[in-house]
Motif scaffolding. Structure first.
Motif, PDB file in Angstrom:
ATOM      1  N   PRO B 176      37.119  61.222  20.425  1.00  0.00           N
ATOM      2  CA  PRO B 176      38.264  61.965  20.971  1.00  0.00           C
ATOM      3  C   PRO B 176      38.625  63.131  20.039  1.00  0.00           C
ATOM      4  CG  PRO B 176      38.773  59.617  20.722  1.00  0.00           C
ATOM      5  CD  PRO B 176      37.462  59.843  20.071  1.00  0.00           C
ATOM      6  N   ASP B 177      39.049  64.257  20.632  1.00  0.00           N
ATOM      7  CA  ASP B 177      39.451  65.386  19.786  1.00  0.00           C
ATOM      8  C   ASP B 177      40.975  65.469  19.710  1.00  0.00           C
ATOM      9  OD1 ASP B 177      40.001  66.081  22.322  1.00  0.00           O
ATOM     10  OD2 ASP B 177      38.905  67.987  22.327  1.00  0.00           O
ATOM     11  N   HIS B 178      41.605  64.317  19.866  1.00  0.00           N
ATOM     12  CA  HIS B 178      43.069  64.299  19.805  1.00  0.00           C
ATOM     13  C   HIS B 178      43.507  62.996  19.150  1.00  0.00           C
ATOM     14  CE1 HIS B 178      43.143  61.253  23.012  1.00  0.00           C
ATOM     15  NE2 HIS B 178      42.118  61.932  23.523  1.00  0.00           N
ATOM     16  N   ARG B 179      44.783  62.966  18.738  1.00  0.00           N
ATOM     17  CA  ARG B 179      45.345  61.739  18.166  1.00  0.00           C
ATOM     18  C   ARG B 179      45.770  60.813  19.292  1.00  0.00           C
ATOM     19  NH1 ARG B 179      43.730  65.028  15.139  1.00  0.00           N
ATOM     20  NH2 ARG B 179      41.949  63.816  15.805  1.00  0.00           N
ATOM     21  N   PHE B 180      46.214  59.593  18.919  1.00  0.00           N
ATOM     22  CA  PHE B 180      46.657  58.603  19.915  1.00  0.00           C
ATOM     23  C   PHE B 180      47.787  59.172  20.778  1.00  0.00           C
ATOM     24  CE2 PHE B 180      49.534  55.134  21.147  1.00  0.00           C
ATOM     25  CZ  PHE B 180      48.657  54.390  21.910  1.00  0.00           C
ATOM     26  N   ARG B 181      47.650  58.933  22.085  1.00  0.00           N
ATOM     27  CA  ARG B 181      48.708  59.392  22.997  1.00  0.00           C
ATOM     28  C   ARG B 181      49.399  58.181  23.591  1.00  0.00           C
ATOM     29  NH1 ARG B 181      44.533  63.406  25.829  1.00  0.00           N
ATOM     30  NH2 ARG B 181      44.759  65.208  24.446  1.00  0.00           N
ATOM     31  N   MET B 182      50.724  58.158  23.473  1.00  0.00           N
ATOM     32  CA  MET B 182      51.508  57.091  24.099  1.00  0.00           C
ATOM     33  C   MET B 182      51.307  57.177  25.603  1.00  0.00           C
ATOM     34  SD  MET B 182      53.571  55.706  21.707  1.00  0.00           S
ATOM     35  CE  MET B 182      55.281  55.854  21.271  1.00  0.00           C
ATOM     36  N   ARG B 183      51.198  56.033  26.227  1.00  0.00           N
ATOM     37  CA  ARG B 183      51.103  56.044  27.680  1.00  0.00           C
ATOM     38  C   ARG B 183      52.508  55.941  28.273  1.00  0.00           C
ATOM     39  NH1 ARG B 183      46.781  51.922  29.920  1.00  0.00           N
ATOM     40  NH2 ARG B 183      47.282  50.715  28.070  1.00  0.00           N
ATOM     41  N   ASP B 184      52.849  56.946  29.087  1.00  0.00           N
ATOM     42  CA  ASP B 184      54.189  56.953  29.701  1.00  0.00           C
ATOM     43  C   ASP B 184      54.353  55.737  30.590  1.00  0.00           C
ATOM     44  OD1 ASP B 184      54.823  59.254  28.469  1.00  0.00           O
ATOM     45  OD2 ASP B 184      54.220  60.549  30.142  1.00  0.00           O
ATOM     46  N   GLY B 185      55.551  55.227  30.650  1.00  0.00           N
ATOM     47  CA  GLY B 185      55.836  54.130  31.559  1.00  0.00           C
ATOM     48  C   GLY B 185      55.401  52.773  31.040  1.00  0.00           C
ATOM     49  N   GLN B 186      54.777  52.742  29.859  1.00  0.00           N
ATOM     50  CA  GLN B 186      54.405  51.447  29.277  1.00  0.00           C
ATOM     51  C   GLN B 186      55.476  51.026  28.281  1.00  0.00           C
ATOM     52  OE1 GLN B 186      52.091  49.423  29.959  1.00  0.00           O
ATOM     53  NE2 GLN B 186      50.407  50.528  30.920  1.00  0.00           N
ATOM     54  N   PRO B 187      55.747  49.721  28.181  1.00  0.00           N
ATOM     55  CA  PRO B 187      56.731  49.275  27.191  1.00  0.00           C
ATOM     56  C   PRO B 187      56.289  49.680  25.776  1.00  0.00           C
ATOM     57  CG  PRO B 187      56.027  47.462  28.611  1.00  0.00           C
ATOM     58  CD  PRO B 187      55.155  48.629  28.934  1.00  0.00           C
ATOM     59  N   ALA B 188      57.261  49.791  24.881  1.00  0.00           N
ATOM     60  CA  ALA B 188      56.961  50.245  23.510  1.00  0.00           C
ATOM     61  C   ALA B 188      55.932  49.335  22.844  1.00  0.00           C
ATOM     62  CB  ALA B 188      58.254  50.272  22.699  1.00  0.00           C
ATOM     63  N   ASP B 189      56.028  47.995  23.068  1.00  0.00           N
ATOM     64  CA  ASP B 189      55.097  47.123  22.354  1.00  0.00           C
ATOM     65  C   ASP B 189      53.667  47.294  22.859  1.00  0.00           C
ATOM     66  OD1 ASP B 189      55.659  45.894  24.755  1.00  0.00           O
ATOM     67  OD2 ASP B 189      55.686  43.859  23.927  1.00  0.00           O
ATOM     68  N   VAL B 190      53.508  47.656  24.134  1.00  0.00           N
ATOM     69  CA  VAL B 190      52.150  47.901  24.637  1.00  0.00           C
ATOM     70  C   VAL B 190      51.558  49.125  23.948  1.00  0.00           C
ATOM     71  CG1 VAL B 190      50.795  48.546  26.667  1.00  0.00           C
ATOM     72  CG2 VAL B 190      52.542  46.761  26.846  1.00  0.00           C
ATOM     73  N   ASN B 191      52.361  50.162  23.781  1.00  0.00           N
ATOM     74  CA  ASN B 191      51.876  51.352  23.081  1.00  0.00           C
ATOM     75  C   ASN B 191      51.586  51.056  21.613  1.00  0.00           C
ATOM     76  OD1 ASN B 191      51.488  53.618  24.809  1.00  0.00           O
ATOM     77  ND2 ASN B 191      53.689  53.638  25.194  1.00  0.00           N
ATOM     78  N   THR B 192      52.478  50.299  20.972  1.00  0.00           N
ATOM     79  CA  THR B 192      52.235  49.925  19.579  1.00  0.00           C
ATOM     80  C   THR B 192      50.933  49.127  19.481  1.00  0.00           C
ATOM     81  OG1 THR B 192      54.601  49.778  19.205  1.00  0.00           O
ATOM     82  CG2 THR B 192      53.190  48.699  17.590  1.00  0.00           C
ATOM     83  N   GLY B 193      50.767  48.182  20.400  1.00  0.00           N
ATOM     84  CA  GLY B 193      49.550  47.365  20.400  1.00  0.00           C
ATOM     85  C   GLY B 193      48.314  48.206  20.643  1.00  0.00           C
ATOM     86  N   ALA B 194      48.415  49.168  21.560  1.00  0.00           N
ATOM     87  CA  ALA B 194      47.270  50.028  21.848  1.00  0.00           C
ATOM     88  C   ALA B 194      46.872  50.804  20.598  1.00  0.00           C
ATOM     89  CB  ALA B 194      47.615  50.991  22.985  1.00  0.00           C
ATOM     90  N   TYR B 195      47.858  51.290  19.868  1.00  0.00           N
ATOM     91  CA  TYR B 195      47.559  52.030  18.637  1.00  0.00           C
ATOM     92  C   TYR B 195      46.886  51.113  17.606  1.00  0.00           C
ATOM     93  CZ  TYR B 195      48.252  55.016  14.549  1.00  0.00           C
ATOM     94  OH  TYR B 195      48.045  55.767  13.426  1.00  0.00           O
ATOM     95  N   LEU B 196      47.435  49.891  17.456  1.00  0.00           N
ATOM     96  CA  LEU B 196      46.851  48.947  16.503  1.00  0.00           C
ATOM     97  C   LEU B 196      45.416  48.588  16.882  1.00  0.00           C
ATOM     98  CD1 LEU B 196      49.970  46.669  16.077  1.00  0.00           C
ATOM     99  CD2 LEU B 196      48.735  47.728  14.157  1.00  0.00           C
ATOM    100  N   VAL B 197      45.185  48.389  18.173  1.00  0.00           N
ATOM    101  CA  VAL B 197      43.860  47.953  18.638  1.00  0.00           C
ATOM    102  C   VAL B 197      42.863  49.107  18.633  1.00  0.00           C
ATOM    103  CG1 VAL B 197      42.609  47.210  20.716  1.00  0.00           C
ATOM    104  CG2 VAL B 197      44.686  46.005  19.993  1.00  0.00           C
ATOM    105  N   GLU B 198      43.296  50.268  19.158  1.00  0.00           N
ATOM    106  CA  GLU B 198      42.349  51.367  19.372  1.00  0.00           C
ATOM    107  C   GLU B 198      42.180  52.252  18.148  1.00  0.00           C
ATOM    108  OE1 GLU B 198      40.614  51.349  21.936  1.00  0.00           O
ATOM    109  OE2 GLU B 198      41.757  50.180  23.400  1.00  0.00           O
TER     110      GLU B 198
END
Lengths: 152, 436
Positions: B176-198
């Motif tokens: 990817p040529d970009h940093r992690f992008r929060m997914r709109d409409g997802q709860p905060a913990d899902v985004n935090t988890g996505a960052y930790l996992v990905e």
């Protein structure tokens, strides 16, 4: 500081949580009847009873013992099955060099405590993990049967 | 006619020039600056230590028995061997002379200090998503370590794979040529988890199958894959093939401690990931990872790889004895199991020695290919769960023949997984070679 219940007595021991129980029993509590054999749970010399179940103390970390009661060879005769096993062992003169025998007696006691009349296959399943360098297996089997007959 | 030829000639020259520029123009180096939110001093180093654990840097940058982060671990690939570099702040053999911009560029774009492309064994396809703040915090932590003088052996990669500039094309496709992008409409913990996992945990590097160009096939995200002899299982939300049917508590236990009741224990690479990385994460971060994994689209698997929660041989076993029918048949596998395995694992799947010795519900004893079963029998397991002491399984590879290990593996799959398997001695020989 952890509390170990060994042969009915409490011992407060200051040891690291990953120290194998065998080390604690022999070097800290001072009960040297339980032997070190292979160190990888493959020979059975270090077998003790944990809540009545025979387990290999050489690979059991202190932290995994918890509040469960430990019986070692020193107090096995306090159990009805243990006493019968010990008597049969003496009567048939089972040991040769003796090094594996505390483990053998503990495993046999565990077996008879849960199965008072084991057949050959039951004895194999329970005792196969206890190795005897001198090959006393026929006498071990005979002694277990004699202890069973004596009402262990 | 002449005009047409010269036009084609110009085009060819342009294409060659463009390709030359694509592959050979020096890499740019964007400036790297932390945001005003970034902590400083010891708080920054402490944050970096946590992030370095979450990104599991130590797993690859430490040789067996070597000093942490001093490099030297070998990665045997089909086209040669590469060695993880020393990332302690030693000026000669480590990264002591790297600037902030050098370090961030390596993580985000896979470029070394000298401008050379790095091999993607370094998971920059994942780290590209990491925030610049977090990358700089990790650098601050690494630079707080004692420098270790240790030169990693030279890579032995064959042509054309040793032409590092070619990886610019690979990067173009898969990084990817970009940093992690929060997914709109997802709860905060899902985004935090996505960052930790990905971005940090780079779970996909093992759990996602690869395509022909060795890039991650994200259409099959987390559907499971085999790396260096070990299978990283399906961790999609599929109820049968993945983790969809696991409770949150079971998942938390597996991630933080490496085992869960009725799901077995991790060994191999996942055991290492738990010991070095996941067991150090905070409870909220573990919960966030679980919340994110629940959103990963289900991918099914072959029916025979699904976990059998209630195999018949288990029901007729006690902790200390197998069913009479098995004893009567007395196959080699049963004899092996009773002398080498039963004293810790027992017969009824509950485990005698330690909760980690419980086999019921473990995917390892339900995969009829026996991929991880063979690895763990051959090479053993040596786990250190924080607060629980070590859990240890001996390596049986040197003690038993291929015939014996095939027999005990087939027995274990039948007894604990209710699976019909046909692992051969040749499979065992192949498994011996699969591990590094």
């Amino acid at each position: 500081m952890a509390r170990l219940k060994v042969n009915g007595q409490n011992h407060d021991v200051d040891v690291p949580p990953d120290m194998p129980l065998l080390w604690v029993l022999r070097d800290v509590v001072g009960l040297t009847g339980t032997k070190f054999g292979c160190g990888i749970a493959q020979c059975g010399a270090c077998t003790i009873l944990l809540d009545g179940k025979p387990v290999r103390s050489c690979v059991l970390p202190m932290a995994a013992v918890g509040s469960r009661g430990i019986i070692t060879i020193e107090a096995v005769d306090a159990m009805p099955a243990g006493k019968k096993v010990q008597e049969a062992w003496t009567a048939l003169e089972v040991p040769q060099c003796g090094y594996c025998q505390s483990g053998q007696i503990i495993s046999a006691t565990g077996l008879l405590s849960r199965n008072p009349d084991p057949g050959d296959a039951d004895i194999d399943a329970a005792m196969a993990g206890n190795i005897c360098r001198c090959g006393t297996y026929p006498r071990i089997r005979a002694a277990i049967k004699q202890a069973a007959k004596a009402g262990a | 006619m002449r005009r047409v030829f010269s036009a084609i000639g110009v085009l060819v020259v342009l294409v060659i020039a463009a390709a030359g520029a694509f592959f050979f123009l020096p890499e740019g180096e964007p400036a790297a600056a932390a945001s005003p939110k970034q902590p400083t001093g010891t708080a920054l180093i402490e944050r970096g230590r946590y992030l370095a654990q979450a990104a599991d840097c130590v797993a690859c940058h430490t040789a067996p028995g070597g000093q942490a982060y001093a490099g030297g671990l070998a990665f045997k690939l089909p086209f040669g061997t590469i060695y993880a570099p020393n990332i302690t702040p030693d000026k000669d053999t480590g990264i002591g002379t790297w600037t902030d911009a050098d370090f961030v560029r390596a993580l985000h774009s896979g470029v070394g200090k000298g401008g050379e492309m790095l091999y993607p064994a370094f998971p920059y396809a994942s780290y590209a998503l990491m925030s610049t703040d977090d990358a700089l915090a990790i650098k601050a932590y690494l630079f707080s370590l004692k420098p270790v003088k240790a030169k990693a052996p030279a890579n032995t990669i064959s042509f054309p794979y040793n032409q590092r500039y070619l990886m610019r094309a690979w990067r173009r496709l898969f990084v990817p040529d970009h940093r992690f992008r929060m997914r709109d409409g997802q709860p905060a913990d899902v985004n935090t988890g996505a960052y930790l996992v990905e971005a940090l945990g780079h779970c996909g590097e093992c759990h996602t199958p690869r395509n022909m160009l060795y890039g991650l096939d994200n259409g099959q995200k987390f559907a499971g894959a085999v790396t260096q002899g070990w299978k990283a299982y399906n961790i999609t939300s599929d109820k049968q093939a993945g983790i969809g049917a696991w409770s949150d508590d079971d998942l938390a236990s597996y991630l933080a401690k490496g085992y869960a009741a009725n799901h077995g224990a991790a060994a191999g690479n996942m055991g290492e990931a738990v010991d070095d990385s996941l067991s150090h994460l905070s409870k909220p971060d573990i919960r966030a990872i679980i919340a994110y994994l629940r959103t990963v689209r289900a991918k099914s698997a072959e029916a025979d790889e699904r976990v059998n929660p209630d195999p018949s041989a288990i029901k007729t076993s006690t902790a200390y004895a197998p069913p009479a029918s098995e004893v009567k048949a007395s196959p080699l596998g049963l004899t092996m199991f009773q002398s080498a395995c039963a004293s810790c694992h027992g017969w009824n799947g509950e485990g005698l020695e330690h909760p980690q010795a419980a086999l019921l519900g473990s995917r390892t004893v339900n995969d009829p290919h026996g991929t991880n079963l063979l690895q763990v029998v051959l090479y053993g397991a040596n786990r250190g769960v924080p607060g629980e002491g070590a859990a240890f399984m001996p390596a049986f590879g040197q003690a038993y023949s291929d015939v014996e290990i095939a027999a005990v593996s087939n027995y274990v799959l039948a007894h604990f997984g209710g699976k019909k398997s046909s692992i051969t001695p040749a499979d065992v020989a192949a498994a011996r070679k699969a591990a590094p």
